[in-house]
Design a protein around this motif. Structure first.
Motif, short mmCIF file in Angstrom:
data_model
loop_
_atom_site.label_atom_id
_atom_site.label_comp_id
_atom_site.label_asym_id
_atom_site.label_seq_id
_atom_site.Cartn_x
_atom_site.Cartn_y
_atom_site.Cartn_z
N VAL A 1 0.21 11.86 8.00
CA VAL A 1 1.53 11.31 7.70
C VAL A 1 1.99 10.42 8.85
O VAL A 1 2.50 9.31 8.64
CB VAL A 1 2.55 12.45 7.45
N GLU A 2 1.79 10.90 10.07
CA GLU A 2 2.16 10.10 11.24
C GLU A 2 1.40 8.78 11.26
O GLU A 2 1.99 7.72 11.55
CB GLU A 2 1.88 10.89 12.51
N ALA A 3 0.11 8.81 10.94
CA ALA A 3 -0.69 7.59 10.91
C ALA A 3 -0.15 6.61 9.87
O ALA A 3 -0.03 5.40 10.13
CB ALA A 3 -2.15 7.92 10.63
N GLY A 4 0.18 7.12 8.69
CA GLY A 4 0.71 6.25 7.64
C GLY A 4 2.03 5.63 8.00
O GLY A 4 2.25 4.42 7.83
N CYS B 1 0.83 -1.21 0.00
CA CYS B 1 0.00 0.00 0.00
C CYS B 1 0.86 1.25 0.00
O CYS B 1 2.05 1.23 0.33
CB CYS B 1 -0.91 0.01 1.22
N ILE B 2 0.25 2.34 -0.39
CA ILE B 2 0.85 3.67 -0.32
C ILE B 2 -0.17 4.61 0.29
O ILE B 2 -1.35 4.58 -0.07
CB ILE B 2 1.27 4.16 -1.72
N VAL B 3 0.27 5.42 1.24
CA VAL B 3 -0.57 6.45 1.83
C VAL B 3 -0.19 7.79 1.21
O VAL B 3 0.99 8.11 1.07
CB VAL B 3 -0.38 6.51 3.36
N VAL B 4 -1.20 8.59 0.83
CA VAL B 4 -0.97 9.93 0.31
C VAL B 4 -1.72 10.91 1.21
O VAL B 4 -2.95 10.84 1.33
CB VAL B 4 -1.45 10.07 -1.15
N GLU B 5 -0.99 11.81 1.85
CA GLU B 5 -1.52 12.70 2.86
C GLU B 5 -1.01 14.12 2.66
O GLU B 5 0.05 14.34 2.08
CB GLU B 5 -1.09 12.23 4.26
N ASP B 6 -1.78 15.09 3.18
CA ASP B 6 -1.33 16.48 3.12
C ASP B 6 -1.09 17.08 4.49
O ASP B 6 -0.71 18.25 4.59
CB ASP B 6 -2.37 17.34 2.38
N GLY B 7 -1.31 16.33 5.56
CA GLY B 7 -1.13 16.87 6.91
C GLY B 7 -0.29 15.95 7.76
O GLY B 7 -0.24 14.72 7.55
N LEU B 8 0.37 16.52 8.76
CA LEU B 8 1.30 15.75 9.58
C LEU B 8 0.61 14.68 10.42
O LEU B 8 1.19 13.63 10.68
CB LEU B 8 2.11 16.68 10.48
N LEU B 9 -0.64 14.91 10.84
CA LEU B 9 -1.35 13.87 11.59
C LEU B 9 -1.55 12.63 10.73
O LEU B 9 -1.37 11.50 11.18
CB LEU B 9 -2.70 14.39 12.09
N GLN C 1 4.37 2.87 3.23
CA GLN C 1 5.12 3.94 2.57
C GLN C 1 4.21 5.16 2.40
O GLN C 1 3.12 5.06 1.83
CB GLN C 1 5.61 3.49 1.20
N THR C 2 4.66 6.29 2.90
CA THR C 2 3.81 7.48 2.95
C THR C 2 4.39 8.60 2.09
O THR C 2 5.58 8.93 2.18
CB THR C 2 3.66 7.97 4.40
N TYR C 3 3.52 9.16 1.26
CA TYR C 3 3.86 10.30 0.41
C TYR C 3 3.18 11.54 1.00
O TYR C 3 1.97 11.54 1.23
CB TYR C 3 3.39 10.07 -1.02
N PHE C 4 3.95 12.58 1.21
CA PHE C 4 3.47 13.80 1.86
C PHE C 4 3.31 14.89 0.81
O PHE C 4 4.29 15.44 0.32
CB PHE C 4 4.47 14.21 2.94
N TYR C 5 2.04 15.18 0.47
CA TYR C 5 1.76 16.32 -0.42
C TYR C 5 1.99 17.58 0.40
O TYR C 5 1.20 17.93 1.27
CB TYR C 5 0.32 16.24 -0.93
N GLY D 1 5.81 23.30 2.27
CA GLY D 1 7.18 23.09 2.70
C GLY D 1 7.32 22.87 4.20
O GLY D 1 8.31 23.29 4.81
N GLU D 2 6.35 22.18 4.80
CA GLU D 2 6.41 21.94 6.24
C GLU D 2 7.54 20.97 6.59
O GLU D 2 7.83 20.03 5.86
CB GLU D 2 5.10 21.31 6.72
N ALA D 3 8.15 21.22 7.75
CA ALA D 3 9.13 20.27 8.28
C ALA D 3 8.39 19.02 8.74
O ALA D 3 7.30 19.11 9.31
CB ALA D 3 9.89 20.89 9.44
N CYS D 4 8.98 17.87 8.48
CA CYS D 4 8.34 16.60 8.84
C CYS D 4 9.30 15.80 9.72
O CYS D 4 10.43 15.50 9.30
CB CYS D 4 7.99 15.81 7.58
N PRO D 5 8.87 15.42 10.93
CA PRO D 5 9.77 14.71 11.84
C PRO D 5 9.86 13.21 11.59
O PRO D 5 10.59 12.52 12.31
CB PRO D 5 9.15 14.99 13.21
#
Length: 214
Positions: free
Chosen positions: A169-172, A159-167, A178-182, A186-190
């Protein structure tokens, strides 16, 4: 292609984040509180509505009545009918991706369906719609994505997760998918291992390129 794409809805497929927060601005204005939709988007993108309302009511010393949420939902539904559009490049991207697809959203099921219908996206997902309100799991809990993958008949690794928010992204990431962050802001992602991109027009080729490297 033996792969399943799990998309968030608001802000990922449909350009609804600002409209949803405009609904809050409209409703709180009736209570004498001035809010800014742009600020709300930055603060609460991807959050559970109940938590947003809890914070806003506490900050403004308000006790919201039982009819607040139904009235808010009605305002947002009307905004969707008149102003909602797909995120730029989404229609082209979905048309170029033959994989199985699902929507995994923290929003209510009727809101997801309306958003997809208004934006002409429903045919890409069919019945594969997973709402936190139906499943009983809210992001960043990874269970929402694990449930969707299992129900779609795919292993997390496929599977692939496609997300636009950090919450989301964290879930994925915590689901082991494998998570793709739209990430047009330009947010920092931890979170490690996340693939960032800033245009939906490049997602199909990005996924193909990364799959070829595996």
């Amino acid at each position: 292609m033996n792969q399943c794409l799990l998309f968030d809805c608001d802000g990922t497929l449909v350009d609804s984040e600002w409209l949803c927060n405009l609904g809050l601005v409209i409703q709180f204005k009736e209570l004498g509180v001035s809010l800014d939709a742009d600020e709300l988007v930055l603060r609460f993108r991807g959050w559970k509505l109940a938590r947003i309302l809890e914070i806003l009511s506490m900050e403004n010393d308000l006790a919201l009545t039982d009819d607040f949420i139904p009235a808010y939902r009605a305002v947002v539904a009307q905004l969707f009918l008149t102003e909602l559009k797909p995120v730029d490049g989404v229609l082209e991207m979905l048309s170029n991706m033959p994989q199985m697809k699902a929507v995994v959203s923290s929003g209510p099921l009727n809101k997801i369906r309306q958003a997809l219908d208004v934006c002409g996206l429903s045919s890409y997902f069919g019945p594969n719609l997973y709402s936190s309100y139906e499943v009983g799991i809210w992001k960043p809990d990874p269970g929402i994505y694990q449930f969707a993958a299992q129900d779609m008949g795919f292993a997390n690794a496929d599977c692939i997760v496609v997300e636009d928010g950090l919450l989301g992204v964290e879930a994925g990431v915590k689901a082991g998918i494998q998570t793709y962050f739209y990430n047009p802001f330009g947010e920092a992602c931890p979170f490690g291992g996340v693939i960032h991109f800033d245009s939906m027009k490049v997602l199909a080729e990005l996924i193909r390129a990364n799959k070829a490297m595996c």
